[in-house]
Scaffold this active site. Sequence first.
Site, mmCIF file in Angstrom:
data_model
loop_
_atom_site.group_PDB
_atom_site.id
_atom_site.type_symbol
_atom_site.label_atom_id
_atom_site.label_comp_id
_atom_site.label_asym_id
_atom_site.label_seq_id
_atom_site.Cartn_x
_atom_site.Cartn_y
_atom_site.Cartn_z
ATOM 1 N N LYS A 123 25.354 36.434 36.359
ATOM 2 C CA LYS A 123 25.756 37.573 35.838
ATOM 3 C C LYS A 123 24.365 38.431 36.252
ATOM 4 C CE LYS A 123 28.874 37.941 35.857
ATOM 5 N NZ LYS A 123 30.232 37.112 36.130
ATOM 6 N N LYS A 183 35.292 42.495 44.583
ATOM 7 C CA LYS A 183 35.873 42.234 43.195
ATOM 8 C C LYS A 183 36.844 40.844 43.744
ATOM 9 C CE LYS A 183 37.038 41.826 39.051
ATOM 10 N NZ LYS A 183 36.168 41.465 38.148
ATOM 11 N N ASN A 225 43.637 44.827 56.137
ATOM 12 C CA ASN A 225 42.676 44.231 55.268
ATOM 13 C C ASN A 225 42.905 42.289 55.716
ATOM 14 O OD1 ASN A 225 42.453 45.903 53.504
ATOM 15 N ND2 ASN A 225 43.533 45.227 51.712
ATOM 16 N N GLY A 226 41.903 41.850 55.847
ATOM 17 C CA GLY A 226 42.061 40.642 56.326
ATOM 18 C C GLY A 226 41.347 40.351 57.844
ATOM 19 N N ARG A 254 36.991 47.327 43.927
ATOM 20 C CA ARG A 254 36.866 46.146 44.642
ATOM 21 C C ARG A 254 35.851 45.695 45.457
ATOM 22 N NH1 ARG A 254 42.363 44.193 45.398
ATOM 23 N NH2 ARG A 254 41.740 43.473 47.488
ATOM 24 N N GLU A 280 23.688 39.178 39.967
ATOM 25 C CA GLU A 280 24.753 40.045 40.819
ATOM 26 C C GLU A 280 24.595 41.614 40.449
ATOM 27 O OE1 GLU A 280 29.023 38.837 40.693
ATOM 28 O OE2 GLU A 280 28.832 38.416 38.516
ATOM 29 N N TRP A 318 35.486 46.874 53.558
ATOM 30 C CA TRP A 318 34.365 46.096 53.212
ATOM 31 C C TRP A 318 33.872 45.415 54.635
ATOM 32 C CZ3 TRP A 318 33.141 40.838 53.003
ATOM 33 C CH2 TRP A 318 31.894 40.502 52.423
ATOM 34 N N HIS A 358 11.973 18.495 37.586
ATOM 35 C CA HIS A 358 12.119 18.115 38.904
ATOM 36 C C HIS A 358 11.775 18.971 40.275
ATOM 37 C CE1 HIS A 358 13.465 14.424 36.751
ATOM 38 N NE2 HIS A 358 14.097 15.253 35.988
ATOM 39 N N CYS A 387 38.491 45.172 51.052
ATOM 40 C CA CYS A 387 39.101 46.174 51.535
ATOM 41 C C CYS A 387 40.102 46.603 50.841
ATOM 42 C CB CYS A 387 39.431 45.754 52.967
ATOM 43 S SG CYS A 387 38.176 45.225 54.097
ATOM 44 N N GLU A 437 26.359 30.661 34.612
ATOM 45 C CA GLU A 437 27.245 32.058 34.827
ATOM 46 C C GLU A 437 26.114 32.884 34.303
ATOM 47 O OE1 GLU A 437 29.708 33.181 35.641
ATOM 48 O OE2 GLU A 437 30.009 34.996 34.619
HETATM 49 O O1 M6R Z 1 39.166 36.547 41.605
HETATM 50 P P1 M6R Z 1 38.195 35.406 41.316
HETATM 51 O O2 M6R Z 1 38.272 34.760 39.924
HETATM 52 O O3 M6R Z 1 39.050 34.141 42.152
HETATM 53 O O4 M6R Z 1 36.925 35.611 42.050
HETATM 54 C C1 M6R Z 1 35.977 34.342 42.136
HETATM 55 C C2 M6R Z 1 34.712 34.884 42.589
HETATM 56 O O5 M6R Z 1 34.590 35.915 43.662
HETATM 57 C C3 M6R Z 1 34.193 36.175 41.178
HETATM 58 O O6 M6R Z 1 34.290 35.231 40.096
HETATM 59 C C4 M6R Z 1 32.861 36.513 41.535
HETATM 60 O O7 M6R Z 1 31.899 35.427 41.435
HETATM 61 C C5 M6R Z 1 32.409 37.585 40.486
HETATM 62 N N1 M6R Z 1 31.793 38.354 41.179
HETATM 63 C C6 M6R Z 1 31.549 37.032 39.206
HETATM 64 O O8 M6R Z 1 31.179 37.906 38.490
#
Ligand code: M6R
Length: 613
Positions: free
Chosen positions: A490, A608, A105-106, A27, A493, A79, A509, A2, A486
Amino acid sequence: MCGIVGYIGKADAPSVLINGLRRLEYRGYDSAGVAVLDDGHIVVAKAPGKVSSLSDRARADWPAERFARVTMGIAHTRWATHGPPTEVNAHPHLDQSGDIALVHNGIIENYRSLRARLESKGHHFYSETDTEVLAHLIGDSDKGNLFQAVCDALHQVEGTFGIAVLSAREPEKIITARRGSPIVIGVGEGETIIASDASAILAHTQRVIYLDDNDIAIVTADSVDIRDLHNIPVTREIAELGLDAAAAEKGGYAHFMLKEIHEQPDSLANAIRGRLDFNLGAAVLSGMGTSPRELAELDRVVLIGCGTSLHAGLVGEYAFEDLADVHSEVQQAAEFRYRNPILGSRDLVVAISQSGETADTLAAVREAQQKGAFVMSLCNVVGSTIARQTGRGVYLHAGPEISVASTKAFTCQVAVLLMMALKLGRGRRFSRQDGIQFAREIERIPELVAEVIQQNDHISKIAEAYAHNEHAFFIGRGPMFPVALEGALKLKEISYIHAEGYHAAELKHGPIALLVEGTPVIAIACDIPGKDKTLGNIEECRARGARILGLITEGDDEAAAHMSDFISIPRCHPLVATIPASVALQLLAYHISRIRGCEIDQPRNLAKSVTVE
Ligand code: M6R
C-alpha cells in the site's frame, strides 16, 4: 487498464462518451481518445494524459454543433503497452480508408505478422500499436458487411480483445466483441451504451448484458443482436446492475481511497451480514455450492490471486490451517498457471480477485478447472469474468472500489476467507462451541475497524514523521506477516516510497544491512502468539538506529515501551486482528502519500484491473 465506451442513441454523444471515460479513469490510463460519426464522416480527437485534456481538445477542435447533433461514437482510455502514451498511439485507430474506427482492450499477439502482410498489400501504419493493425485488418476484410468483416478479422488474430467498431459506411450500428477482455452493454431507453466496465453505464441504465468470450454483437439505439464468431445467434440474459451511481462518487472525501477506507465498517458489515449462524456456530456461504461431505473430504485448499488479493490469500492460509485443519497453500496466479500444478478432485482452488478480471487469475482458474479441482471465486464485481467462469463462490459485497489501491476489497476478502475457514472448520475439527465463539469474533469486525478509523487524526500526525524517508520496512509474524506485506504494498504504490514487507525473523538474514539512523520500521507487534519474538526483532532494529512505528494491542504498555510511535489495535482474535491492523496501515499509507503530494487514487503506471499477462 484500458477502458472502452461506445454510445448510440441520443444527441450530444461526445459528452456522453467523455463522461463515460471519466467514470473509467480510476482504472489507470495514460492517453485518451474519441471518434464520432458526424455527417457521414468519422471524426477523431485524441490527447496524451488525462480525459480532461481530451475534453479540452475536442471542445477546442470541434464546433459546438457537432457536440449537439452527433448521436453515436466510441471512446477509449489507453494504458500503454505497444508504444509510449502519445497522441498517435492513442485509440481510436482508423483503417486504411479512414471510414472504420476501432477501440480495443487486450493484446493482439500476432500483430507483427499481420502488419507485415498488410504492409505488403500497401497499407500504411502511423502508430506502434497492435490495435491499428486490427483496424486495418477489419478494413481489409470489409466487402460491404461490417459485421462479417469484424468476424473475419477476429478469426485471424491471436490474443485478447474487447472491441468497439464504427463504420461511416454503416452508420446505424456499432459492432462490439470480446475474448478475454470484458464488454458490458447497457440497454437504455432509445440508447445503448457499450463499456468495458459497468461504471460507465450506471448513469444511463441498470439493465446490462455481459458478453461472453467470442460473442460479437450488433448494437443499435434500440437493439442488441448477439452472435458467435461463426454468425450463430446466442442468447444472453439482461441482468440488473443493482449499483447506486452515488457509490461511485467521492461523497465529500478528498480522495476515493479515503472514502473507501472510511466505508469499511459498512462494507464489512455487508460482507458478513446473513452469513453467520450463531446457532450452529457456522458460516452460511451457499454460493460455494459444496456439500458438508465434500468439504470434510477436502485434501487441500489452494488460494490464488495477485497483488493485494494474493496477500488476502496469505491470511486465509493461516485461517484454513488454524481453524479447519486443512492443508492450505497460496500461489501467485501467474506462477500457478504456468507451473503445471498438481491438482485433483479433492483440492479446493479459491480464486481471489476484486475486479474478477485479472488476466493471470482468470487463466489460473481455467487451468485449475482443466485439472478437475473444485474451483470457486471470491470476487467483488458482480458478473465479472472470473465470477462467471467459476460459477460458484462468494461475492464480497464491498461496493464499487474506485481507488487503484485496494482497501475495502482486501478487508472484505479476509473477512470472507475467515468465514470460509469457519465453514470448513465446523465440518472438520471445530466444535459447535468453538464455532460460535469464532463467529462472535467475526461479528465484531466492523466495530473493531471503526475504532481504528477513529484514530485517523492520530495516524495522520504520525505520518508526518515517516513521510520524508525513501525506504521503509514492514515486519510481522504469523497472520501479521501478510499484513506486513500488504502494508508495504500500500505504501509503495501510492507514495512511491520503497517499502518492503518481511517476516519479523527475516530481517537479520540480510535486509538489516540496509538499516541506518532513522530508517522507518513499521512493526506489527499485536498481542498474538509470537509477540515476544517480534519485540526482540524490534530491539535488533532499534539497536541499528531504526525508528519504530508499532501496531500494538490497545493497553499493551510493555509493547509500547519498544516503540518510537504506536497505533493501538483493539484486542481480538489474532486472525480477526489482521483486519483492523490492515486498516491502520491503509490510513498510514494514505496520509504519507497525501503529505508527499502524490496522486493517491491513480498512482503512476498502475491500473485498477490488470487484464494483460
Ligand atoms: O482485481 P484483483 O483483485 O484481481 O487485482 C489484483 C491486483 O492487481 C490488485 O490487488 C493490486 O495489487 C492493487 N493495486 C493493490 O492495491
